[in-house]
Design an enzyme around this catalytic site. Structure first.
Site, short mmCIF file in Angstrom:
data_model
loop_
_atom_site.label_atom_id
_atom_site.label_comp_id
_atom_site.label_asym_id
_atom_site.label_seq_id
_atom_site.Cartn_x
_atom_site.Cartn_y
_atom_site.Cartn_z
N HIS A 293 1.19 -1.31 -0.13
CA HIS A 293 0.12 0.03 0.38
C HIS A 293 0.26 1.19 -0.14
O HIS A 293 1.87 1.70 0.46
CB HIS A 293 -1.12 0.19 1.14
N ASP A 305 5.91 0.79 6.52
CA ASP A 305 4.93 0.48 6.14
C ASP A 305 4.73 1.61 5.38
O ASP A 305 3.42 2.15 5.64
CB ASP A 305 4.13 0.29 8.28
N GLU A 339 -5.00 2.11 2.88
CA GLU A 339 -4.74 0.70 3.70
C GLU A 339 -4.91 0.94 4.84
O GLU A 339 -5.80 -0.12 6.34
CB GLU A 339 -3.67 -0.35 3.62
N GLU A 340 -4.71 1.87 5.94
CA GLU A 340 -4.48 2.45 6.76
C GLU A 340 -5.29 2.55 7.85
O GLU A 340 -6.19 2.18 9.11
CB GLU A 340 -3.02 3.64 7.43
N ASP A 367 3.45 -6.18 3.61
CA ASP A 367 3.42 -5.84 4.16
C ASP A 367 3.14 -5.85 5.72
O ASP A 367 2.78 -5.65 6.31
CB ASP A 367 1.90 -4.73 4.25
N HIS A 438 3.90 2.43 12.68
CA HIS A 438 2.85 3.58 13.03
C HIS A 438 3.37 4.64 13.88
O HIS A 438 2.57 5.31 15.17
CB HIS A 438 1.76 2.98 13.55
#
Lengths: 500, 500
Positions: A293, A305, A339-340, A367, A438
């Site tokens: 992503h 990420d 995606e997130e 991912d 994150h």
């Protein structure tokens, strides 16, 4: 479609959290593939060597890292709903075209547009000290003047449900100080903490960051509000601060916190999944999908990420094209958006491509980091697993021959894997993945040129071989798949609503 | 005294940085101690076993960690010049009295009072993004509206001195992107970067955090302005951001940064060194000093730097008293103040106690972490080194028998070591020390109860034996001490002025 998507989006929050803890099973070692098939797979050795040569020592050595570095330096974080994400998608479409790939285009989809505002928290009692916080996705705001309340610390939902805790929860800011077990186990406090706290009368929730190592590091991520439960503001705090608050409570101290979160949940925006292909020479309608992503969280740069995963995916097509390797089936790269914020991109894509799914031979996604590759986590039946084992034997020179079974592997592709469509995720040495995940520390410094080269070699080779085999990759009953699709399970069993 | 102290304070900035890179030499293994002395040292084995038993398995097991945890939870950061530091000193004086130690008192000394204000930086070009900054000690402020200027990134002072860089430096914000070598080598960019930048016409300096591991972590610390050079604002940035700026420059991008630092350098304040003793039974005027510093930086809680060192020091006296172990000489614990702002506490103490220095038998300090102890870094002559090697053999059960020579070991005690007075620092597995040093991550989570127990056992045992030996610890010429006292060297060779 937006409403339906939103329901879907939030249903998969749990699923997003399911990453990385579904790779523990191993397929039965006793494979009995036909000799012809084994021979055919082994015949790809010269091609694999060519790909490995080009990526590890040839023209593409270091190229993925260099391209990814330029990309994250240019755009930084690429958050769902932002112009910056769309600019980065435009940039990618240009790059894909310049690299002479087929059928380069964006496919529109609606994505959430939650925007972080001013965020601040202070411990007022027992001593005034700043409490670093990072709001979780879809969190509602506090009032402008913040929420000032006493704190109740709990170690688990079970503890919160005990009467001696429950009776203290009303009117409190609930702090979840849950020990990290695995991401899949521990993320439920992030995903559901706000609603669980609100059910007991909590006025806000603070959730310990989901990580196995902290340097006072804040980790954000999605959360969902259960329908029928009051929406309360929710943010992450560091592991260190969660433990600190726990100690204060254990000593009988009165703890008062002031929390201010000025987030805004805007209307969904149009974004795009980014598509490119190597059109198949004999069965162009059949598709081997490689993916990662492009969107990221707003802290850090999304280099890990999922910059790394996205970049080995599209670069696989670049390598195949440059080496003039056109398989029988189409290799399609999709760089997901949104995606997130609940796998929004793939959910939209799945709806639009419902009629094409029968032609999905194999779905791949990276991912969970692009550290040193080890092989694949796959969702396939017994014969499929044996084929992948055989294919991965060709990766001996890059030491990435492991095949691990995971019933419903991947994040975006889990919409299909475990549900009949075979697929695989990149298996890599992701021990430190959640150190950065994150957080502001998700920068290009986490990535390594050699590891990306190896990941690319593996990714391009596997995609090519599966797309080129005379045999259609088998769709079999997935062994021990009592869970079925985690996504469908989530949709069926979790009645949730989004933050709109 | 204040003015003189200030000169001293700033002269030792380099010295503060000299920690941890002076432990590379080993004494000649060929020791020829008299048999009687060896026998006498070995006779302490039952006492050492008693101390180790009490700290590792008995009444003091976990006590240092628990006391330290309560202390840092109660006070948090303890910055030179603040009421909070003085409150924590009052608390310590109470604790020392409660633990029945002798001669408990504070000794006044003037300390700097620099206060961090609003700090903020943004990269304005090539794309708007926040740049986390953390002002360095004594940094002057920017104007209220901040400083907006183009950036010049250099990798070293040598690079800045090259004409192609020097000619670009005027009017720029100079970024030092120096690779981490060792703390001692790399800290010079933090200590002297502002003046070096100003000499070339720079308007502000941003210095890469001095650390061997980063999770986008900011590390502060002292810096000094050279006399006669314009004082410009200076802050640290993360390793990741320094590299990012370097890459942008290497690609020929124009970089513009806006920096705002609203720090205030107030008048010095009165603080106290915190003293307690086990008065010696036969030669009470002779002193074995154990020490660590109570003050800390304003980010983090100073649990590692130097909570751990301070707490094994005063707890050594508590253990000796509780076990009714009174050595012939006095064991004195001094918990220094103002260490982080230029060793202010020890400099004041040294001036006040000038007449007593002949009675200083041995000086000990723990200020490089209290991770798993390994032994001692010592500054002593050949016979002294041999005595310590023999003493450390008694630490075999806690696996802490290493004796490493360091010409001028320690931070506070370096005012004496290498300059005739023998002494030692705690040698410990401090590989990760600079991961946390002077950062928000310096919390109790870095410390470990077992390691503190072991450190305490070592510390109390060594102090007791040296204070009790029939032989006065030898003052010999320190081998290979071509450097002499780093402190004196700093005073003689660096004409610096402070930020007042």
């Amino acid at each position: 479609m937006v409403v339906a998507t939103c329901l879907l989006v939030l249903a998969v929050l749990l699923l997003t959290g399911a990453k990385s803890n579904i790779t523990n099973n191993k397929i039965d070692d006793a494979c009995n593939l036909p000799d012809d098939l084994i021979k055919e797979i082994r015949s790809y050795e010269p091609i694999v060597e060519k790909i490995i040569g080009a990526t590890m020592n040839g023209k593409f050595k270091g190229a993925t890292y260099n391209e990814l570095t330029k990309f994250v330096d240019k755009f930084g974080p690429r958050v769902s709903g932002t112009k910056n994400l769309e600019d980065s998608i435009d940039h990618m479409l240009d790059l894909l075209k310049k690299n002479n790939l087929d059928n380069v285009h964006g496919e529109e989809v609606q994505v959430p547009h939650w925007v972080r505002g001013e965020e601040e928290a202070w411990i007022l009692e027992p001593r005034l000290t700043n409490l670093p916080v990072l709001g979780l996705g879809f969190s509602v705001s506090t009032p402008e003047e913040g929420i000032t309340a006493e704190v109740l610390v709990v170690k688990s939902f079970e503890e919160l449900n005990q009467s001696n805790f429950t009776e203290k929860a009303k009117g409190k800011i609930i702090v979840f100080n849950n020990d990290y077990v695995t991401y899949g186990v521990s993320v439920k406090y992030r995903s559901l903490g706000a609603s669980r706290a609100a059910e007991k009368g909590g006025v806000a929730a603070l959730v310990r960051s989901v990580t196995n190592y902290s340097q006072r590091t804040l980790h954000t991520g999605m959360q969902s509000y259960e329908s029928g439960v009051r929406k309360i503001p929710v943010a992450s705090i560091t592991v260190e601060d969660a433990r600190f608050l726990q100690r204060l409570q254990d000593r009988g101290e009165k703890i008062v916190v002031k929390l201010k979160l000025m987030n805004v949940n805007n209307k969904p925006k149009t974004s795009r999944n980014t598509v490119s292909e190597i059109k198949g020479s004999q069965k162009p309608e059949k598709v081997v999908l490689v993916s990662g992503h492009l969107d990221s969280w707003d802290v850090g740069n999304g280099a890990m990420d999922d910059g790394g995963g996205a970049f080995i995916s599209w670069y696989s097509l670049v390598v195949l094209r440059a080496l003039n390797l056109t398989p029988k089936r189409t290799v399609r790269c999709v760089l997901w958006t949104g995606e997130e914020f609940g796998l929004t991109g793939v959910i939209g894509y799945n709806a639009t491509h419902a009629n094409e799914l029968d032609n999905f031979t194999f779905v791949m996604e990276s991912d969970e980091g692009t550290f040193t590759p080890q092989g694949l986590v796959y969702s396939a039946g017994k014969q499929g697993g044996c084929i992948l084992q055989e294919v991965l034997k060709l990766m001996a020179s890059i030491n990435a021959t492991r095949a691990e079974y995971g019933a419903s592997c991947g994040s975006d592709i889990s919409i299909w894997t475990g549900n009949g469509i075979p697929g695989a995720s990149l298996l890599n040495d992701a021990e430190k993945y959640f150190w950065y995940h994150h957080s502001a520390a998700d920068t290009i410094d986490v990535e390594n040129p050699d590891d990306l080269d190896k990941g690319l070699a593996l990714w391009a080779s596997v995609a090519y071989i599966i797309a080129d085999l005379s045999l259609e990759f088998p769709r079999e009953r997935v062994p021990d798949s009592i869970e079925g699709s985690l996504l469908l399970k989530a949709l069926n069993h979790h009645k949730v609503s989004n933050g709109n």
